[in-house]
Scaffold this motif. Sequence first.
Motif, PDB file in Angstrom:
ATOM      1  N   UNK A 161      -2.756  -2.719  -3.306  1.00 20.44           N
ATOM      2  CA  UNK A 161      -2.086  -3.027  -2.270  1.00 20.44           C
ATOM      3  C   UNK A 161      -1.962  -1.711  -1.285  1.00 20.44           C
ATOM      4  N   UNK A 162      -2.060  -2.030   0.086  1.00 23.16           N
ATOM      5  CA  UNK A 162      -1.707  -0.595   1.047  1.00 23.16           C
ATOM      6  C   UNK A 162      -0.283  -0.479   1.257  1.00 23.16           C
ATOM      7  N   UNK A 163       0.323   0.777   1.023  1.00 26.06           N
ATOM      8  CA  UNK A 163       1.569   0.909   1.108  1.00 26.06           C
ATOM      9  C   UNK A 163       1.715   1.910   2.174  1.00 26.06           C
ATOM     10  N   UNK A 164       2.730   1.917   3.271  1.00 23.24           N
ATOM     11  CA  UNK A 164       3.178   2.936   4.281  1.00 23.24           C
ATOM     12  C   UNK A 164       4.675   3.396   3.697  1.00 23.24           C
ATOM     13  N   UNK A 165       4.784   4.740   3.371  1.00 22.15           N
ATOM     14  CA  UNK A 165       5.824   5.508   3.009  1.00 22.15           C
ATOM     15  C   UNK A 165       6.321   6.481   4.006  1.00 22.15           C
ATOM     16  N   UNK A 176       0.401  -3.495   3.590  1.00 24.42           N
ATOM     17  CA  UNK A 176       1.151  -4.875   2.803  1.00 24.42           C
ATOM     18  C   UNK A 176       2.650  -4.585   2.334  1.00 24.42           C
ATOM     19  N   UNK A 177       3.074  -3.253   2.283  1.00 28.27           N
ATOM     20  CA  UNK A 177       4.404  -2.744   2.127  1.00 28.27           C
ATOM     21  C   UNK A 177       4.859  -1.677   3.173  1.00 28.27           C
ATOM     22  N   UNK A 178       5.955  -1.731   3.616  1.00 26.58           N
ATOM     23  CA  UNK A 178       6.410  -0.534   4.570  1.00 26.58           C
ATOM     24  C   UNK A 178       7.824  -0.151   3.789  1.00 26.58           C
ATOM     25  N   UNK A 179       7.938   0.869   3.581  1.00 26.49           N
ATOM     26  CA  UNK A 179       9.453   1.720   3.409  1.00 26.49           C
ATOM     27  C   UNK A 179       9.868   2.418   4.348  1.00 26.49           C
ATOM     28  N   UNK A 180      10.641   1.854   4.955  1.00 22.77           N
ATOM     29  CA  UNK A 180      11.070   2.316   6.250  1.00 22.77           C
ATOM     30  C   UNK A 180      12.469   3.194   6.257  1.00 22.77           C
ATOM     31  N   UNK A 188       0.914   5.598  -8.492  1.00 19.39           N
ATOM     32  CA  UNK A 188       0.562   5.603 -10.089  1.00 19.39           C
ATOM     33  C   UNK A 188       0.443   3.960 -10.439  1.00 19.39           C
ATOM     34  N   UNK A 189       1.038   3.113  -9.694  1.00 17.87           N
ATOM     35  CA  UNK A 189       0.793   1.749  -9.705  1.00 17.87           C
ATOM     36  C   UNK A 189      -0.523   1.210  -9.311  1.00 17.87           C
ATOM     37  N   UNK A 190      -1.189   1.887  -8.563  1.00 15.50           N
ATOM     38  CA  UNK A 190      -2.416   1.545  -8.150  1.00 15.50           C
ATOM     39  C   UNK A 190      -2.959   1.185  -6.684  1.00 15.50           C
ATOM     40  N   UNK A 191      -1.491   1.445  -5.884  1.00 14.64           N
ATOM     41  CA  UNK A 191      -1.643   1.196  -4.472  1.00 14.64           C
ATOM     42  C   UNK A 191      -2.256   2.170  -3.667  1.00 14.64           C
ATOM     43  N   UNK A 192      -2.830   2.034  -2.656  1.00 13.49           N
ATOM     44  CA  UNK A 192      -3.254   3.190  -1.558  1.00 13.49           C
ATOM     45  C   UNK A 192      -2.136   3.337  -0.783  1.00 13.49           C
ATOM     46  N   UNK A 193      -1.766   4.625  -0.834  1.00 15.08           N
ATOM     47  CA  UNK A 193      -0.378   5.059  -0.179  1.00 15.08           C
ATOM     48  C   UNK A 193      -0.857   5.838   0.965  1.00 15.08           C
ATOM     49  N   UNK A 235       1.948  14.724  -4.000  1.00 16.57           N
ATOM     50  CA  UNK A 235       2.678  13.674  -4.601  1.00 16.57           C
ATOM     51  C   UNK A 235       1.990  12.302  -4.929  1.00 16.57           C
ATOM     52  N   UNK A 236       0.733  12.460  -4.148  1.00 15.19           N
ATOM     53  CA  UNK A 236      -0.086  11.306  -4.438  1.00 15.19           C
ATOM     54  C   UNK A 236      -0.697  10.528  -3.266  1.00 15.19           C
ATOM     55  N   UNK A 237      -0.205  10.792  -1.958  1.00 11.91           N
ATOM     56  CA  UNK A 237      -0.674  10.092  -0.714  1.00 11.91           C
ATOM     57  C   UNK A 237      -2.071  10.189  -0.325  1.00 11.91           C
ATOM     58  N   UNK A 238      -2.741   9.189  -0.406  1.00 19.56           N
ATOM     59  CA  UNK A 238      -4.188   9.235  -0.065  1.00 19.56           C
ATOM     60  C   UNK A 238      -4.434   9.668   1.411  1.00 19.56           C
ATOM     61  N   UNK A 239      -3.478   9.268   2.458  1.00 16.57           N
ATOM     62  CA  UNK A 239      -3.902   9.882   3.838  1.00 16.57           C
ATOM     63  C   UNK A 239      -2.382  10.178   4.188  1.00 16.57           C
TER      64      UNK A 239
END
Length: 321
Positions: A141-145, A210-214, A162-167, A183-187
């Motif tokens: 999944x693609x995640x926006x933090x 897929x997921x936004x942490x706002x 670590x869970x395999x998401x693209x961050x 910390x692991x952000x891909x972009x």
Amino acid sequence: MQAIVMTETGGPEVLVAREADRPRPGAGQVLVRAEAIPVLFPETKVRSGEFPFPAPLPAVFGFQAAGIVAELGDGVDPSLRGARVVASTSSFGAYAEYVAAEADSVTVIPDGLSTEQAAAALMPGSVTLALLDAARVGPGETVLVEAAATGIGSYLTRLCAAAGARVIGTAGGPEKARLAREHGAHAVIDHTAPDWTDQLTASLAGATIDVVFDSLGGDSLTPLLDVITPLRGRILSYGWLTGAPAQLTATDLILRGLTLTGCAGTAWLAEVAAQRPAALAAVADGRLVPVVDTVFPLAEAAEAHRRLEDRRALGAVLLRP
């Protein structure tokens, strides 16, 4: 004992060092000799008057403290005497040399974890685990933090990667962007840039989120709605660094098949509290890595608040009695 008293609502200067009576633990309570006190961003909102303070003023400020259990009230498990714990007060009183708290609110610090590490990690770690439990982020999944460099954002970035998401992380400025990548952000997108949402769309290259942490709130989500995955996109709104909660309507969500979870209120805080032991366990086993930015003497609580509000901190800010 020395304590920090909030005299009225206002700027950091309303936090004043004073002598105060040492509290006595009541039935079901413990007295903690504080060694490290985390300065929490929501506390700055309480101090300013944006969030209501839960007691008449003046009063000893603060909501968490880490240290050693020095006294027990009636009915408390004797094994807690001398234990290293992080105490979460039911209302206030943590910016002090001694802190009274309900025994069932304390989290025992695992062996091998320093008191400072535990103080720094408990709040962001427990919120992070509650957010991840609600979001159910999966591999691929693609995640926006948002605000991915420090605190909760840094922990979300680390665990989602670590869970395999693209961050994809957002951060304010080059130094915080560097931290988000560590910390692991891909972009990483600089959310202080006027065209940051355009940059985000370009970085997706046709994919969706897929997921936004706002954590920004305000109108920051509005330009993102059409790049969130239709029918299964999830938004978890847990902060408002811009000064207001996310400004979305039900129509915005329904027409796109999106869900928004508001991470606030009594039930949410209970979910966060339940994650406290797991948060410290995650630090002890290396899944979460707390970073301490600055440790101030207790008497300099006002300066600690200024550092947080000015967004200069690149990690946790602590007070040391």
